[in-house]
Design a protein around this motif. Structure first.
Motif, PDB file in Angstrom:
ATOM      1  N   PRO A 110       0.810  -1.225   0.000  1.00  0.00           N
ATOM      2  CA  PRO A 110       0.000   0.000   0.000  1.00  0.00           C
ATOM      3  C   PRO A 110       0.845   1.278   0.000  1.00  0.00           C
ATOM      4  N   GLN A 111       0.429   2.223  -0.841  1.00  0.00           N
ATOM      5  CA  GLN A 111       1.108   3.511  -0.944  1.00  0.00           C
ATOM      6  C   GLN A 111       0.333   4.621  -0.237  1.00  0.00           C
ATOM      7  N   ALA A 112      -0.710   4.234   0.488  1.00  0.00           N
ATOM      8  CA  ALA A 112      -1.500   5.160   1.300  1.00  0.00           C
ATOM      9  C   ALA A 112      -2.180   4.300   2.364  1.00  0.00           C
ATOM     10  N   PRO A 113      -2.698   4.920   3.449  1.00  0.00           N
ATOM     11  CA  PRO A 113      -3.365   4.121   4.490  1.00  0.00           C
ATOM     12  C   PRO A 113      -4.485   3.237   3.921  1.00  0.00           C
ATOM     13  N   VAL A 114      -5.209   3.756   2.950  1.00  0.00           N
ATOM     14  CA  VAL A 114      -6.158   2.929   2.196  1.00  0.00           C
ATOM     15  C   VAL A 114      -5.658   2.859   0.755  1.00  0.00           C
ATOM     16  N   HIS A 115      -5.403   1.649   0.260  1.00  0.00           N
ATOM     17  CA  HIS A 115      -4.959   1.451  -1.127  1.00  0.00           C
ATOM     18  C   HIS A 115      -5.629   0.178  -1.626  1.00  0.00           C
ATOM     19  N   VAL A 116      -6.659   0.381  -2.423  1.00  0.00           N
ATOM     20  CA  VAL A 116      -7.480  -0.727  -2.915  1.00  0.00           C
ATOM     21  C   VAL A 116      -7.383  -0.774  -4.432  1.00  0.00           C
ATOM     22  N   LEU A 117      -7.367  -1.978  -4.976  1.00  0.00           N
ATOM     23  CA  LEU A 117      -7.380  -2.191  -6.419  1.00  0.00           C
ATOM     24  C   LEU A 117      -8.745  -2.732  -6.814  1.00  0.00           C
ATOM     25  N   VAL A 118      -9.326  -2.152  -7.850  1.00  0.00           N
ATOM     26  CA  VAL A 118     -10.626  -2.599  -8.349  1.00  0.00           C
ATOM     27  C   VAL A 118     -10.425  -3.116  -9.766  1.00  0.00           C
ATOM     28  N   ILE A 119     -10.869  -4.353 -10.012  1.00  0.00           N
ATOM     29  CA  ILE A 119     -10.657  -4.956 -11.330  1.00  0.00           C
ATOM     30  C   ILE A 119     -11.970  -5.528 -11.879  1.00  0.00           C
ATOM     31  N   PRO A 120     -12.169  -5.401 -13.197  1.00  0.00           N
ATOM     32  CA  PRO A 120     -13.249  -6.155 -13.820  1.00  0.00           C
ATOM     33  C   PRO A 120     -12.810  -7.613 -13.923  1.00  0.00           C
ATOM     34  N   LYS A 121     -13.777  -8.529 -13.945  1.00  0.00           N
ATOM     35  CA  LYS A 121     -13.427  -9.953 -13.986  1.00  0.00           C
ATOM     36  C   LYS A 121     -13.060 -10.440 -15.388  1.00  0.00           C
ATOM     37  N   GLY A 122     -13.387  -9.661 -16.403  1.00  0.00           N
ATOM     38  CA  GLY A 122     -13.100 -10.072 -17.771  1.00  0.00           C
ATOM     39  C   GLY A 122     -11.623  -9.893 -18.120  1.00  0.00           C
ATOM     40  N   PRO A 123     -11.185 -10.493 -19.246  1.00  0.00           N
ATOM     41  CA  PRO A 123      -9.771 -10.501 -19.627  1.00  0.00           C
ATOM     42  C   PRO A 123      -9.347  -9.234 -20.364  1.00  0.00           C
ATOM     43  N   TYR A 124      -9.343  -8.112 -19.638  1.00  0.00           N
ATOM     44  CA  TYR A 124      -8.991  -6.828 -20.241  1.00  0.00           C
ATOM     45  C   TYR A 124      -7.614  -6.421 -19.751  1.00  0.00           C
ATOM     46  N   ILE A 125      -6.708  -6.108 -20.669  1.00  0.00           N
ATOM     47  CA  ILE A 125      -5.347  -5.740 -20.278  1.00  0.00           C
ATOM     48  C   ILE A 125      -5.313  -4.330 -19.706  1.00  0.00           C
ATOM     49  N   SER A 126      -6.055  -3.429 -20.334  1.00  0.00           N
ATOM     50  CA  SER A 126      -5.940  -2.021 -19.959  1.00  0.00           C
ATOM     51  C   SER A 126      -7.268  -1.327 -20.189  1.00  0.00           C
ATOM     52  N   LEU A 127      -7.307  -0.044 -19.829  1.00  0.00           N
ATOM     53  CA  LEU A 127      -8.515   0.748 -20.077  1.00  0.00           C
ATOM     54  C   LEU A 127      -8.875   0.734 -21.562  1.00  0.00           C
ATOM     55  N   ALA A 128      -7.849   0.711 -22.414  1.00  0.00           N
ATOM     56  CA  ALA A 128      -8.120   0.682 -23.859  1.00  0.00           C
ATOM     57  C   ALA A 128      -8.951  -0.547 -24.224  1.00  0.00           C
ATOM     58  N   ASP A 129      -8.588  -1.714 -23.674  1.00  0.00           N
ATOM     59  CA  ASP A 129      -9.362  -2.931 -23.922  1.00  0.00           C
ATOM     60  C   ASP A 129     -10.734  -2.847 -23.261  1.00  0.00           C
ATOM     61  N   PHE A 130     -10.724  -2.499 -21.967  1.00  0.00           N
ATOM     62  CA  PHE A 130     -11.989  -2.495 -21.222  1.00  0.00           C
ATOM     63  C   PHE A 130     -13.009  -1.577 -21.882  1.00  0.00           C
ATOM     64  N   SER A 131     -12.555  -0.390 -22.279  1.00  0.00           N
ATOM     65  CA  SER A 131     -13.489   0.614 -22.793  1.00  0.00           C
ATOM     66  C   SER A 131     -13.978   0.285 -24.193  1.00  0.00           C
ATOM     67  N   THR A 132     -13.281  -0.609 -24.904  1.00  0.00           N
ATOM     68  CA  THR A 132     -13.714  -0.937 -26.265  1.00  0.00           C
ATOM     69  C   THR A 132     -14.337  -2.330 -26.383  1.00  0.00           C
ATOM     70  N   ILE A 133     -14.005  -3.243 -25.459  1.00  0.00           N
ATOM     71  CA  ILE A 133     -14.497  -4.623 -25.561  1.00  0.00           C
ATOM     72  C   ILE A 133     -15.689  -4.868 -24.640  1.00  0.00           C
ATOM     73  N   ALA A 134     -15.642  -4.303 -23.435  1.00  0.00           N
ATOM     74  CA  ALA A 134     -16.739  -4.533 -22.482  1.00  0.00           C
ATOM     75  C   ALA A 134     -18.004  -3.829 -22.947  1.00  0.00           C
ATOM     76  N   SER A 135     -19.141  -4.313 -22.469  1.00  0.00           N
ATOM     77  CA  SER A 135     -20.418  -3.694 -22.834  1.00  0.00           C
ATOM     78  C   SER A 135     -20.585  -2.376 -22.089  1.00  0.00           C
ATOM     79  N   PRO A 136     -21.402  -1.464 -22.640  1.00  0.00           N
ATOM     80  CA  PRO A 136     -21.664  -0.208 -21.931  1.00  0.00           C
ATOM     81  C   PRO A 136     -22.174  -0.443 -20.509  1.00  0.00           C
ATOM     82  N   ASP A 137     -23.024  -1.457 -20.316  1.00  0.00           N
ATOM     83  CA  ASP A 137     -23.517  -1.747 -18.961  1.00  0.00           C
ATOM     84  C   ASP A 137     -22.384  -2.158 -18.037  1.00  0.00           C
ATOM     85  N   GLU A 138     -21.477  -3.004 -18.544  1.00  0.00           N
ATOM     86  CA  GLU A 138     -20.368  -3.484 -17.712  1.00  0.00           C
ATOM     87  C   GLU A 138     -19.443  -2.325 -17.342  1.00  0.00           C
ATOM     88  N   ILE A 139     -19.200  -1.436 -18.302  1.00  0.00           N
ATOM     89  CA  ILE A 139     -18.345  -0.277 -18.030  1.00  0.00           C
ATOM     90  C   ILE A 139     -18.993   0.629 -16.989  1.00  0.00           C
TER      91      ILE A 139
END
Ligand code: 5GP
Length: 120
Positions: free
Chosen positions: A38-67
């Protein structure tokens, strides 16, 4: 994409339950857990469960609802962690210049202290 996605990356292993995590939230499409370094007292990572490498993938492959549900979950997690007041920061690194180490899209939530200015 599915073809480039590395199924052996550490967050894929966490999603499969092959390595443990300190979970703070989970639903059908989203998992959130505390950062191991952790780089701060609270440091949480949030991930989608699908196989997205980056925001570029997530924002173009995932459905609008999922995003939409993903970013709503980020806000709800921060709120449930008690961070709305006095505040927090979200961050996503992309690629080597952006400092991305784990090739599975993730949003960092930092909070629990007055954060410094974000400079390169
Ligand atoms: P990135 O630099 O890719 O944006 O951030 C990756 C983050 O994942 C880092 O903050 C790092 O500490 C965290 N991390 C790496 N391996 C693990 C792990 O096995 N478990 C957890 N909880 N976090 C990890």
């Amino acid at each position: 994409s599915e073809i480039r996605y590395d199924r052996d990356n550490v967050f894929a292993k966490i999603l499969r339950g092959e390595i443990p995590c300190d979970k703070v939230y989970e639903d059908d499409h989203v998992l959130a857990f505390r950062d191991i370094a952790p780089q701060a007292p609270v440091h949480v990572l949030v991930i989608p469960k699908g196989p997205y490498i980056s925001l570029a993938d997530f924002s173009t492959i995932a459905s609008p609802d999922e995003i939409a549900e993903f970013f709503a979950a980020v806000g709800k997690i921060a709120s449930d962690l008690g961070l709305d007041d006095p505040g927090y920061r979200i961050l996503a690194n992309h690629g080597s210049d952006g400092g991305q180490e784990v090739p599975h899209f993730h949003v960092h939530i930092f909070g629990g202290k007055k954060l410094g200015a974000m400079l390169p």
